[in-house]
Design a protein around this motif. Structure first.
Motif, mmCIF file in Angstrom:
data_model
loop_
_atom_site.group_PDB
_atom_site.id
_atom_site.type_symbol
_atom_site.label_atom_id
_atom_site.label_comp_id
_atom_site.label_asym_id
_atom_site.label_seq_id
_atom_site.Cartn_x
_atom_site.Cartn_y
_atom_site.Cartn_z
ATOM 1 N N UNK A 144 0.851 -1.176 0.000
ATOM 2 C CA UNK A 144 0.000 0.000 0.000
ATOM 3 C C UNK A 144 0.893 1.235 0.000
ATOM 4 N N UNK A 145 0.635 2.138 -0.910
ATOM 5 C CA UNK A 145 1.414 3.353 -1.010
ATOM 6 C C UNK A 145 0.545 4.540 -0.628
ATOM 7 N N UNK A 146 1.078 5.431 0.181
ATOM 8 C CA UNK A 146 0.352 6.638 0.537
ATOM 9 C C UNK A 146 0.419 7.617 -0.622
ATOM 10 N N UNK A 147 -0.725 8.018 -1.080
ATOM 11 C CA UNK A 147 -0.821 9.019 -2.146
ATOM 12 C C UNK A 147 -1.518 10.277 -1.616
ATOM 13 N N UNK A 148 -1.578 10.407 -0.299
ATOM 14 C CA UNK A 148 -2.332 11.499 0.317
ATOM 15 C C UNK A 148 -1.802 12.878 -0.070
ATOM 16 N N UNK A 149 -0.500 13.030 -0.266
ATOM 17 C CA UNK A 149 0.046 14.326 -0.665
ATOM 18 C C UNK A 149 -0.461 14.739 -2.041
ATOM 19 N N UNK A 150 -0.608 13.789 -2.945
ATOM 20 C CA UNK A 150 -1.049 14.081 -4.308
ATOM 21 C C UNK A 150 -2.536 14.388 -4.383
ATOM 22 N N UNK A 151 -3.308 13.878 -3.429
ATOM 23 C CA UNK A 151 -4.760 14.045 -3.478
ATOM 24 C C UNK A 151 -5.177 15.477 -3.150
#
Length: 180
Positions: free
Chosen positions: A25-32
């Motif tokens: 699982x990769x965190x993509x929260x910064x891009x969202x």
């Protein structure tokens, strides 16, 4: 007998060759582009609601997130179809003391309106499409009250053009004020 032996050997062989799947699982929260905090004292332990709906008719989910004692916000989905998620914050819908929100076409104009539950005066926002909202017009005769509202429902009764809106208030804060 040979059939059973062959079946057992085939099963053993296939079992030993099965690859072990590794999940990552990769965190993509910064891009969202979404950061929302539901906060507050004891009167915000109930809430944290999120209304997911399509406010600009692009078939992508937009959402309005309660903030409790902090700011609530409308996040408009600006993602490319099949690409990474991306949202834009609509600052004009930043309200405080919001417990939850419900999208509903109150005036049957095909644009979703928003019913905002608050610790204080509830708010109804008329939708104009394109994720544009403003306070409900006075002709709607909406009185938001001043209680701690934690639940809501609406129904269109037979023969009625306007829905019946029902608000649930959790505690009469004027009678049971607590400090933490």
């Amino acid at each position: 007998m040979i059939y059973r032996l062959c079946t057992a050997l085939l099963f053993a062989l296939l079992s030993s060759l099965t690859a072990r799947a590794e999940l990552a699982f990769l965190s993509r929260s910064d891009a969202i582009g979404v950061e929302q905090i539901y906060q507050g004292g004891w009167n915000h332990f109930v809430g944290g609601g999120v209304a997911v709906f399509d406010c600009n008719d692009d078939h992508m989910p937009d959402f309005y997130a309660a903030g409790g004692g902090g700011a609530s916000r409308l996040f408009v989905n600006r993602s490319d179809q099949g690409g990474l998620l991306s949202f834009e914050i609509v600052a004009t819908l930043s309200l405080d003391e919001v417990i939850g929100a419900y999208p509903l076409d109150i005036d049957s104009d095909s644009n979703l309106d928003l019913v905002i539950l608050r610790d204080g005066s509830n708010t109804v926002l008329k939708g104009f499409g394109g994720c544009q909202f403003e306070p409900a017009p006075s002709e709607w005769n909406f009185e938001g009250g001043d209680e701690w509202t934690t639940s809501f429902t609406a129904t269109f009764e037979n023969g009625e053009v306007w829905p019946t809106l029902a608000f649930g208030n959790y505690v009469d804060e004027k009678k049971s004020r607590r400090t933490v």
